[in-house]
Design an enzyme around this catalytic site. Structure first.
Site, PDB file in Angstrom:
ATOM      1  N   TYR A 257      16.644  29.483   8.800  1.00  0.00           N
ATOM      2  CA  TYR A 257      15.442  30.222   9.206  1.00  0.00           C
ATOM      3  C   TYR A 257      15.286  30.232  10.725  1.00  0.00           C
ATOM      4  O   TYR A 257      15.456  29.202  11.384  1.00  0.00           O
ATOM      5  CB  TYR A 257      14.197  29.565   8.608  1.00  0.00           C
TER       6      TYR A 257
ATOM      7  N   LYS B 130       0.842  -1.203   0.000  1.00  0.00           N
ATOM      8  CA  LYS B 130       0.000   0.000   0.000  1.00  0.00           C
ATOM      9  C   LYS B 130       0.879   1.255   0.000  1.00  0.00           C
ATOM     10  O   LYS B 130       2.079   1.177   0.273  1.00  0.00           O
ATOM     11  CB  LYS B 130      -0.915  -0.008   1.228  1.00  0.00           C
TER      12      LYS B 130
ATOM     13  N   ARG C  10     -10.746   0.431  15.292  1.00  0.00           N
ATOM     14  CA  ARG C  10     -10.670   1.180  14.039  1.00  0.00           C
ATOM     15  C   ARG C  10     -11.678   0.533  13.093  1.00  0.00           C
ATOM     16  O   ARG C  10     -12.763   1.025  12.921  1.00  0.00           O
ATOM     17  CB  ARG C  10      -9.225   1.123  13.509  1.00  0.00           C
TER      18      ARG C  10
ATOM     19  N   MET D 260      12.756  24.410   2.649  1.00  0.00           N
ATOM     20  CA  MET D 260      11.979  23.685   1.639  1.00  0.00           C
ATOM     21  C   MET D 260      12.877  22.828   0.748  1.00  0.00           C
ATOM     22  O   MET D 260      12.574  21.677   0.462  1.00  0.00           O
ATOM     23  CB  MET D 260      11.173  24.666   0.786  1.00  0.00           C
TER      24      MET D 260
END
Ligand SMILES: *Cc1c(COP(=O)(O)O)cnc(C)c1O
Length: 364
Positions: free
Chosen positions: A255, A37, A134, A303
């Site tokens: 940053y 998956k 679930r 990024m």
């Protein structure tokens, strides 16, 4: 896909095959669905299928269209849909392509039976909720489902459940007890174990197991490494230095200036950022390999870039190879280590690998 940026993810079919064999070795009496998956946990569905096509007992995935694509590519092994069907169209595809489907609630069972011709052979994994809360049938809903299925002659049913804490302290026995209680006199097949249960709880092996993360060479346990489990990393995320800065003590990096140099330092800038799937939450100190030497990241991940400390790797300049995770020419650092530094698990790192990172095939 070739790109000019140096970042790539190399996928090793040999490692995936080795890891599948490990699952089979650890659960010797059981058949194993190779869980592919989420694009084979970011490794590329087709790469995993090709690696295992001659060997896997079956494949487990989510979307009907992907399962049908496997059939169209000539995959003849059983294929199971782990969340079952979502629509009548799925139900028709299940019948037409001989797929096995999880059925986890009465609505899903009715959808399947309303759509499938009465004489169609069906293969069903009936999912029981044994405490994960679930998906799955409960004490309240199971008897009617079993009665409904018992009336169908050409239906092959296996009972399954999923463990919530196979990797943790509470373990699986409490869920196994509930499973046995729900199953009652059930004498058909059972499918229980994920990677953690395969590796740690042999009492769960039953008829089929469902290894996922271990196929990709990561450990499902916080306290045991993949190497200790004899698993091989199947993905190497690598890149290169594209910048170098010599900075004075007291200078900050990146940053927000979250890292302050405690001494004069050499900083390497790597072409890899959160837009490539590297976790932004990996803080200063996350392990990274540069030219065969282990060092750490410094400052915030941006990024498209991240920074690392190359003060003690003077030979590393622009173009120096970097391994972000996996086993590459720049050395080995496990995805589990990077994930731990980012407060997550390697599952998430693999699945978050961005589409802009080219996947290449090659053994490590
Ligand atoms: C994803 C999944 C697995 C595989 O789990 P791992 O922890 O990756 O081995 C097994 N069973 C089900 C139902 C799943 O959804």
């Amino acid at each position: 896909m070739k790109t000019s940026r140096p970042i790539r993810a190399r996928i090793s079919p040999a490692a995936i095959l080795h890891n599948y064999r490990q699952a089979k070795r650890r659960a010797p009496g059981a058949k194993a669905w190779a869980v592919i998956k989420a694009n084979a946990y970011g490794h590329g569905q087709w790469r995993a299928v090709e690696a295992l096509r001659g060997e896997a007992d079956g494949f487990a995935m989510l979307e009907t269209e992907n399962a049908v694509a496997l059939r169209e590519a000539g995959i003849t092994q059983p294929i199971v849909l782990l969340e079952g069907i979502f629509s009548a169209r799925d139900a028709r595809a299940v019948v037409e392509h001989g797929l096995t489907t999880v059925i986890h609630c009465p609505e899903q069972l009715e959808l399947l039976l309303a759509t499938a011709p009465a004489d169609a052979p069906l293969s069903i994994c009936l999912k029981l909720n044994t405490g994960m809360n679930r998906l799955g049938f409960t004490e309240r809903t199971l008897p009617a489902a079993r009665a409904r299925l018992a009336s169908l002659a050409r239906t092959d049913v296996m009972l399954m459940t999923h463990f919530a804490e196979a990797d943790g302290e509470r373990g699986v026995d409490w869920q196994l007890a509930r499973f046995n209680e729900l199953a009652g006199d059930w004498s058909g097949k059972r499918c229980l174990a994920n990677s953690a249960a395969i590796l740690r709880h042999p009492q769960t092996h039953a008829d089929w197991v469902r290894p996922g993360i271990m196929l990709y060479g990561s450990s499902p346990f916080a306290e045991t490494t993949a190497a200790e489990l004899d698993l091989q990393p199947a993905m190497t995320l690598s890149s290169a230095l594209i910048g170098v800065q010599d900075i004075a003590a007291g200078e900050r990096v990146g940053y927000g200036g979250t890292f302050t140099a405690p001494r004069a330092m050499r900083i390497g800038v790597v072409a890899c950022g959160y837009a490539d799937g590297y976790p932004r939450h990996a803080s200063s100190g996350t392990p990274i390999m540069v030219m065969g030497k282990r060092t750490t990241t410094v400052g915030r991940v941006s990024m498209d870039m991240l920074a690392c400390d190359i003060t003690d790797i003077p030979e590393a300049g622009i173009g120096a190879p970097v391994t972000l995770w996996g086993r590459g020419i720049a050395g080995e650092v496990t995805a589990d280590e990077v994930a731990a530094a980012a407060g997550t698990i390697s599952y998430e790192l693999f699945c978050a690998l961005a589409a802009r990172v080219p996947l290449e095939i090659g053994d490590i």
